[in-house]
Enzyme design. Structure first.
Site, short mmCIF file in Angstrom:
data_model
loop_
_atom_site.label_atom_id
_atom_site.label_comp_id
_atom_site.label_asym_id
_atom_site.label_seq_id
_atom_site.Cartn_x
_atom_site.Cartn_y
_atom_site.Cartn_z
N ARG A 279 5.79 -13.57 9.34
CA ARG A 279 6.06 -12.27 9.07
C ARG A 279 7.43 -12.07 9.67
O ARG A 279 7.56 -12.63 10.79
CB ARG A 279 5.47 -10.53 9.16
CG ARG A 279 4.63 -10.75 10.79
CD ARG A 279 3.87 -9.65 11.45
NE ARG A 279 3.98 -8.33 10.59
CZ ARG A 279 3.33 -7.48 10.21
NH1 ARG A 279 2.39 -8.11 8.81
NH2 ARG A 279 3.91 -6.66 9.81
N GLU B 11 0.50 -0.63 -0.15
CA GLU B 11 0.26 -0.13 -0.12
C GLU B 11 0.62 1.25 -0.14
O GLU B 11 1.52 1.50 0.84
CB GLU B 11 -0.97 -0.37 1.54
CG GLU B 11 -2.48 -0.13 1.58
CD GLU B 11 -3.37 0.13 2.06
OE1 GLU B 11 -2.74 1.13 2.48
OE2 GLU B 11 -2.93 -1.02 3.44
N LYS C 26 4.73 0.81 10.43
CA LYS C 26 4.28 1.98 10.09
C LYS C 26 4.17 2.74 10.47
O LYS C 26 4.97 3.91 10.69
CB LYS C 26 3.44 1.39 8.68
CG LYS C 26 3.99 1.49 7.07
CD LYS C 26 3.58 1.65 6.21
CE LYS C 26 3.50 0.02 5.38
NZ LYS C 26 2.48 0.03 4.60
P1 ATP Z 1 0.95 -1.73 7.80
O1 ATP Z 1 2.42 -1.68 8.81
O2 ATP Z 1 0.53 -0.45 7.26
O3 ATP Z 1 0.03 -2.75 8.24
P2 ATP Z 1 1.47 -3.64 6.27
O4 ATP Z 1 2.62 -3.99 6.53
O5 ATP Z 1 0.60 -3.91 5.45
O6 ATP Z 1 1.44 -2.32 6.96
P3 ATP Z 1 1.66 -3.44 3.49
O7 ATP Z 1 1.84 -2.57 2.13
O8 ATP Z 1 0.45 -4.20 3.06
O9 ATP Z 1 2.30 -3.14 4.51
O10 ATP Z 1 2.42 -4.55 2.59
C1 ATP Z 1 2.71 -5.05 1.47
C2 ATP Z 1 3.67 -7.01 1.79
O11 ATP Z 1 4.55 -6.64 2.60
C3 ATP Z 1 2.40 -7.83 2.06
O12 ATP Z 1 2.07 -8.06 1.51
C4 ATP Z 1 2.83 -8.28 3.63
O13 ATP Z 1 2.45 -9.16 3.50
C5 ATP Z 1 4.21 -7.68 3.32
N1 ATP Z 1 4.24 -7.44 4.94
C6 ATP Z 1 4.44 -6.10 5.99
N2 ATP Z 1 5.33 -6.34 6.73
C7 ATP Z 1 6.29 -7.50 6.58
C8 ATP Z 1 6.91 -8.37 8.17
N3 ATP Z 1 7.44 -7.55 9.02
N4 ATP Z 1 7.41 -9.10 7.43
C9 ATP Z 1 7.16 -9.87 6.04
N5 ATP Z 1 5.84 -8.92 4.99
C10 ATP Z 1 5.54 -7.95 5.75
MG MG Z 2 -1.60 -3.56 4.58
#
Ligand code: ATP
Ligand code: MG
Length: 628
Positions: free
Chosen positions: A310, A64, A320
């Site tokens: 994750r 996003e 974030k």
């Molecule tokens: P927010 O902090 O706003 O919840 P998000 O981490 O969900 O954001 P996105 O922009 O939706 O952020 O993430 C893009 C991709 O990165 C998604 O497929 C998500 O699963 C992956 N991602 C985000 N954080 C992690 C993490 N800590 N480890 C592995 N993958 C991640």
């Molecule tokens: Mg997200």
């Protein structure tokens, strides 16, 4: 300065994991072999006109664009782009910009930069399985908002097939009627609306006839399902907001759970890999794909969702929202502060793309949540730079050393040229390391005065101390000479004493130089030195600002269990010192990596290092200083 990346640091043979097994199985079974690709995303009719897909698999990375990417995203990027590359596929970069409120083009650009910097390319087909080396798949970064028209069509198709209805219950009623884990949901009074009524009402939603929040379109599945996500989830809501890409075209927006599977399907994704919190959404993902294939809107076979754990990294926060708080409250200098776990921060700190890819490989992919120790990341950086980062001498806490007999034995004002290789010789039998003759030589000069580290001299040395200390009385009362050490790449010297200022702080150390002991000359072995210390000449040393970074948090899990993460900030995460560095660093560009001998790995700062102003960031020490 670094040599070109040494590919041997990234294992050629990567360990298997459950995702690789799924993909290998699909390739063996030909699960996706019949797919067609029309050169751009689209519905079933669009792809039917295309060629058999040259990409064996399609994955995607769908951020996003509402913030800067962090180390967790780097893991996801490496997994998705890495798998596509390995299996002759392609990985789509897709901006999941279906939520109109939070997105910004600043973030879009930073995400593009991050993916490229990590060494990946969304338009390139992987080379495995005999695919042409650099076949262009024409996959520009995609944006989910380009699919709003299709999503709307898909919603109407669900309505026509009796699979969706417009619900006008109040938000509270809707919540109450959804039930909970122990209690089945209750049907909405609007659930029995006819197709005709639903179509009309949904179009009124689209045409701005209803207020924000007055109605939602819901999938009609099962209000008694044990999976709450299947209790008629909302798929469209009314929200008057200007979208950064589609402007005011729409006042209704699809919900993430509805939009995401459709985005995958339009792009002919085969393996849709996401983090574990989406596991409960998978049944709805499959339900939606089946319904939209039934009505021939989407091409079969459908994409499938797979979940992995994750990344949780000790001493690091990856939310974030919390990272934004650190920036907004001035706890760090910005998104690219070298202490931030953002990709821009890690890059400025000195982490390399190779080290981050190595890290992603090393931590692997699992289905259960765990914490990775921060030292694993630092270890990957050391592994990358050990054989490639040019060596240099730097004195971070300088005190002046005067060679009192220099003028007499070497000649008044004499400056003796010294050299050292920029990289150490490869260990015996090593396949990597510098090739003979390829290593540049560092040049510097030694004279009467040099800078040494303050802690390389002790007036009263503890037992076992091997560096500089002055003459002292032995057990029998006889005076023993001061200690002898080698100034690395220069001469052996013998310590004679020191001078202190009014506060008792040592302001100068004195020693005598032993002529004919210069490194690299036949006489160098004639006098035994108990240690070699690093130094920089007063005549040619350069002043530099060195930013000594340490972990941003002192707590290994700074935000676990809802803790106040701001209370866990490490007060010593940044110390700025004025150092002296050897003259070979005079014209190094920004973003260049070095190993300062005995100190660790450093990089010239991407932002502040410029013409005449040397600024180095400490990346990490030579060893893990946090190990217990
Ligand atoms: P927010 O902090 O706003 O919840 P998000 O981490 O969900 O954001 P996105 O922009 O939706 O952020 O993430 C893009 C991709 O990165 C998604 O497929 C998500 O699963 C992956 N991602 C985000 N954080 C992690 C993490 N800590 N480890 C592995 N993958 C991640
Ligand atoms: Mg997200």
């Amino acid at each position: 300065m670094t040599k070109p990346a040494n590919p041997a640091t990234e294992q050629d043979h990567k360990p298997s994991n459950f995702l690789r097994q799924i993909i290998e199985n699909d390739l063996a079974q030909g699960t996706y072999a019949s797919r067609r690709w029309a050169g751009s995303p689209g519905d079933a009719a669009h792809h039917a006109k295309g060629e058999p897909d040259p990409a064996k698999i399609r994955t995607r990375f769908p951020p996003e664009p509402n913030g800067y990417l962090h180390v967790g995203h780097a893991k996801s990027i490496c997994i998705n782009f890495g798998l596509a590359k390995e299996y002759g596929g392609v990985c789509h970069l897709r901006f999941d910009d279906t939520n109109p409120e939070k997105e910004d083009t600043e973030y879009v650009n930073s995400i593009i930069d991050a993916v490229k910097w990590l060494g990946f390319d969304w338009a390139q087909l992987g080379q495995a399985q005999g695919a042409a080396a650099s076949q262009d798949c024409g996959a520009a970064p995609y944006q989910a908002s380009d699919y709003f028209d299709f999503m709307y069509r898909a919603a109407e198709a669900l309505i026509e097939a009796g699979h969706a209805y417009v619900d006008e219950q109040s938000a509270e009623d809707m919540r109450a009627n959804r039930g909970d884990f122990g209690k089945p949901g209750v049907d909405s009074p609007f659930r029995t609306r006819t197709v005709e009524q639903n179509r009309t009402r949904f179009r009124e939603m689209r045409d701005g006839k209803l207020a924000d929040g007055a109605a939602v379109l819901r999938a009609k599945i099962d209000m008694a399902s044990p999976n709450i996500n299947l209790r008629d989830p909302a798929i469209y809501r009314i929200r008057r907001a200007t979208h950064h890409h589609t402007g005011d075209t729409w006042c209704i927006y699809p919900m993430y759970t509805f939009a995401h599977p459709i985005e995958d399907a339009l792009e002919q994704i085969t393996h849709s890999i996401c983090t574990l919190e989406f596991e409960d959404q998978r049944p709805f993902y499959d339900w939606l794909m089946e319904r939209l294939c039934e009505c021939k809107l989407l091409a079969a076979p459908s994409p499938k969702q797979y979940e992995f754990a994750r990344l949780n990294l000790t001493y690091v926060i990856t939310s974030k929202r919390k990272l934004a708080q650190l920036v907004n409250e001035g706890k760090v200098s910005g998104w690219d502060d070298p202490r931030m776990p953002t990709i821009v921060g890690l890059r400025r700190r000195g982490y390399t793309p190779t080290s981050l890819r190595l890290f992603a490989d090393r931590i692997g992919v699992t289905k259960s949540d765990s914490w990775i120790d921060y030292s694993t990341l630092e270890g990957c950086l050391r592994e990358d730079l050990e054989n490639t980062a040019h060596r240099a001498m730097a004195v971070l806490d300088p005190v002046k050393l005067v060679l009192t007999n220099w003028d007499e034995v070497m000649g008044a004002g004499h400056l003796e040229p010294c050299t050292q290789p920029a990289l150490p010789p490869a260990p015996q039998g090593a396949s990597q390391g510098p090739e003979e003759g390829s290593v540049p030589t560092r040049h510097f000069k030694i004279g009467k005065e040099v800078w040494i580290e303050r802690d390389d001299f002790l007036e009263e040395p503890p037992k076992g101390y091997k560096r500089l200390y002055p003459p002292r009385a032995g057990a029998d009362g006889q005076m023993l000479p001061g200690n002898k050490v080698r100034l690395k790449g220069g001469y052996v010297i013998e310590c004679t004493g020191c001078t202190k200022d009014a506060n008792g702080v040592i302001s100068e150390v004195q020693a005598t130089v032993i002529p004919d002991t210069k490194s690299g000359t036949p006489g160098s072995a004639t006098v035994k030195a108990s240690a070699a210390i690093t130094w920089v000449g007063v005549s040619d040393g350069l002043q530099a600002e060195v930013r000594l970074y340490d972990r941003l948090f002192a707590d290994a899990q700074p935000d676990a269990g809802g803790k106040d993460f701001l209370a866990a900030l490490n007060p010593d995460s940044l110390k700025v010192v004025t150092a002296y560095v050897e003259p070979s660093l005079a014209n190094v560009p920004a973003g260049a990596h070095f190993q300062f001998e005995r100190h660790g790995y450093f990089v010239t700062d991407r932002v502040d290092h410029a013409g005449g102003k040397l600024v180095f960031n400490k990346i990490t020490g030579l060893k893990d200083s946090w190990a217990k």
